[in-house]
Design an enzyme around this catalytic site. Structure first.
Site, short mmCIF file in Angstrom:
data_model
loop_
_atom_site.label_atom_id
_atom_site.label_comp_id
_atom_site.label_asym_id
_atom_site.label_seq_id
_atom_site.Cartn_x
_atom_site.Cartn_y
_atom_site.Cartn_z
N ARG A 77 0.79 -1.23 0.00
CA ARG A 77 0.00 0.00 0.00
C ARG A 77 0.82 1.28 0.00
O ARG A 77 0.28 2.37 0.15
CB ARG A 77 -1.00 0.00 1.15
CG ARG A 77 -2.00 -1.11 1.04
CD ARG A 77 -2.91 -1.25 2.23
NE ARG A 77 -3.14 -0.04 2.98
CZ ARG A 77 -4.28 0.28 3.52
NH1 ARG A 77 -5.31 -0.53 3.40
NH2 ARG A 77 -4.41 1.38 4.21
N ASP A 78 2.14 1.21 -0.15
CA ASP A 78 2.95 2.43 -0.21
C ASP A 78 4.21 2.20 -1.03
O ASP A 78 5.32 2.55 -0.61
CB ASP A 78 3.31 2.90 1.20
CG ASP A 78 3.88 4.31 1.23
OD1 ASP A 78 3.58 5.11 0.30
OD2 ASP A 78 4.63 4.63 2.17
#
Length: 91
Positions: free
Chosen positions: A70-71
């Site tokens: 997610r990053d």
């Protein structure tokens, strides 16, 4: 839980006084953003493909194990000094 050649190994997790810390493998090298700005300059196609191949392999492996980063960004991708080893960190 994750054991993949393109993912930084996590050895331990410590939490104390509302502070969390991961103990992870040391990678001698640069984040991808530093590698591009301080070492290589703009990446040639073959180097870019090598890097993205490693990243995508690691992401696929993580997803197959129900873990989602997610990053993904250049600051979370490590490149070894010789530019051959690529590892994602900060899961």
């Amino acid at each position: 839980k994750l054991d993949h050649p393109n993912i930084v190994r996590i050895y331990d997790y410590v939490e104390q006084d509302n502070f969390a810390c991961l103990v992870m493998e040391y990678i001698e090298g640069y984040t991808l953003d530093d590698y591009i700005t301080k070492v290589s300059g703009p990446l040639v196609t073959s180097k870019a493909l090598h890097i993205i191949s490693g990243v995508l392999g690691a992401v696929q492996y993580a997803h197959d194990n129900s873990i989602y980063h997610r990053d993904i960004k250049p600051g979370n991708i490590m490149v070894s000094r010789d530019g051959m080893t690529v590892r994602i960190m900060d899961f």
